[in-house]
Design a protein around this motif. Structure first.
Motif, mmCIF file in Angstrom:
data_model
loop_
_atom_site.group_PDB
_atom_site.id
_atom_site.type_symbol
_atom_site.label_atom_id
_atom_site.label_comp_id
_atom_site.label_asym_id
_atom_site.label_seq_id
_atom_site.Cartn_x
_atom_site.Cartn_y
_atom_site.Cartn_z
ATOM 1 N N ASP A 127 12.379 -75.150 43.064
ATOM 2 C CA ASP A 127 13.250 -76.179 43.647
ATOM 3 C C ASP A 127 14.713 -75.900 43.319
ATOM 4 N N ILE A 128 14.961 -75.563 42.056
ATOM 5 C CA ILE A 128 16.338 -75.300 41.618
ATOM 6 C C ILE A 128 16.876 -74.048 42.303
ATOM 7 N N ALA A 129 16.045 -73.016 42.406
ATOM 8 C CA ALA A 129 16.476 -71.793 43.083
ATOM 9 C C ALA A 129 16.859 -72.082 44.535
ATOM 10 N N ARG A 130 16.084 -72.934 45.199
ATOM 11 C CA ARG A 130 16.408 -73.259 46.597
ATOM 12 C C ARG A 130 17.738 -74.001 46.686
ATOM 13 N N GLN A 131 18.009 -74.874 45.709
ATOM 14 C CA GLN A 131 19.302 -75.556 45.715
ATOM 15 C C GLN A 131 20.439 -74.562 45.508
ATOM 16 N N VAL A 132 20.226 -73.588 44.630
ATOM 17 C CA VAL A 132 21.249 -72.559 44.407
ATOM 18 C C VAL A 132 21.513 -71.804 45.709
ATOM 19 N N TYR A 133 20.458 -71.394 46.385
ATOM 20 C CA TYR A 133 20.621 -70.674 47.654
ATOM 21 C C TYR A 133 21.393 -71.520 48.660
ATOM 22 N N ALA A 134 21.026 -72.782 48.778
ATOM 23 C CA ALA A 134 21.699 -73.654 49.739
ATOM 24 C C ALA A 134 23.178 -73.832 49.389
ATOM 25 N N LEU A 135 23.475 -74.033 48.099
ATOM 26 C CA LEU A 135 24.855 -74.236 47.681
ATOM 27 C C LEU A 135 25.695 -72.968 47.834
ATOM 28 N N ARG A 136 25.043 -71.816 47.848
ATOM 29 C CA ARG A 136 25.755 -70.551 48.074
ATOM 30 C C ARG A 136 25.852 -70.217 49.561
ATOM 31 N N GLY A 137 25.342 -71.134 50.403
ATOM 32 C CA GLY A 137 25.438 -70.928 51.843
ATOM 33 C C GLY A 137 24.354 -70.044 52.416
ATOM 34 N N HIS A 138 23.217 -69.968 51.730
ATOM 35 C CA HIS A 138 22.105 -69.137 52.189
ATOM 36 C C HIS A 138 20.889 -70.013 52.475
ATOM 37 N N ASN A 139 19.955 -69.472 53.201
ATOM 38 C CA ASN A 139 18.760 -70.208 53.602
ATOM 39 C C ASN A 139 17.852 -70.433 52.389
ATOM 40 N N PRO A 140 17.612 -71.681 52.004
ATOM 41 C CA PRO A 140 16.752 -71.926 50.831
ATOM 42 C C PRO A 140 15.306 -71.503 51.056
#
Length: 281
Positions: free
Chosen positions: A216-229
């Motif tokens: 879950d946290i990794a997906r948030q990191v991806y989203a916040l970096r502008g990448h597809n979670p």
């Protein structure tokens, strides 16, 4: 007069964060006092110290499963802490020590309280539990039990941000549940307990926010970096470590009940808010 504060573990993630909250403290790194050298620990001078903050630890969880790593973990997390606890008690110093969710086996499904019994699974966990028991005998002590620490240094969030920026599609564990702890908030919590003269004892500490898995946290990191979670695939702990040797057992549940520290007047911000700030910085 301000209390004289000595911080061990000056160059770790927490040690660096503590500099912002204890600017006049004396900071000692490994080269100044190596906790693996019990003679150096025994010779540590606490005669002019009011508060000792131990931010040093052996935290290489998997390495602790090897014979060499186990010996170091026992020295640093166990034997050295026992000596520090004895010296702090003798000198009537306030001893602040940082613990971990790993002292529990993760079998619970409700947040752990400060009164829950230890059930450490691996060598690292066992050595941290031994250190906690030693510190608990110091009349004037604070143990801050924390989880999933993120600060200035190599950590899970930085790794995921790097993977996201390189377009890598990682498999991340989705059955370990907990909350992040940002070192700026942990350091401020230590300052708060000392300044308010809160009752001595053990305090659970993490950031507030929803229970989440590493995936879950990794997906948030991806989203916040502008990448597809959705580039992050969730896998079980068993699947992730299948076929790998020397892997320490992990608690699957690391949620900590924060009501005790919040009753002292300190409520940490949500890990989601801090995650956004951390990545922006």
């Amino acid at each position: 007069m301000d209390p004289q504060v000595l911080v061990l573990g000056a160059n770790g993630q927490l040690g660096r964060a503590l500099r912002d909250f204890f600017p006049h403290a004396h900071f000692m790194a490994r080269q100044d006092c190596d906790l693996a050298d019990l003679g150096a620990v025994q010779n540590l001078d606490l005669s002019d110290v009011d508060v000792l903050i131990n931010a040093a630890a052996f935290t290489a969880v998997d390495a602790a499963e090897s014979s060499e790593g186990a010996a170091l973990a026992k020295l640093i997390n166990g034997e050295a802490v026992k000596i520090l606890a004895s010296k702090a008690a003798e000198a009537e110093v306030v001893f602040v020590h940082v613990s971990t969710d790993y002292v529990f086996d993760g079998a619970s499904r409700k947040p752990y309280t400060e009164q829950d019994q230890f059930a450490p699974l691996g060598v690292y966990a066992q050595t941290k539990a031994a250190g906690d028991l030693a510190v608990s005998n110091v009349p004037r002590h604070y143990i801050l039990r924390t989880s999933w620490v993120i600060g200035d240094g190599n950590n899970f969030v930085r790794t995921m941000a790097s993977l996201a920026d390189r377009g890598i599609e990682p498999a991340v564990v989705d059955d370990q549940i907990g909350r992040l702890t940002f070192t700026q908030d942990l350091a401020q919590a230590i300052q708060h307990l000392l300044q308010t003269k809160a009752p001595f004892g053990t305090y659970n500490f993490s950031n507030e926010g929803p229970a989440s898995s590493w995936a879950d946290i990794a997906r948030q990191v991806y989203a916040l970096r502008g990448h597809n979670p959705e580039l992050v695939t969730g896998v079980s702990t068993e699947e992730y470590y299948s076929g790998k040797l020397g892997i320490a057992p992990r608690p699957l549940w690391s949620m900590l009940d924060l009501s005790k520290i919040e009753a002292t007047g300190f409520t940490p911000p949500s890990w989601e808010v801090r995650l956004r700030e951390y990545l922006d910085a």
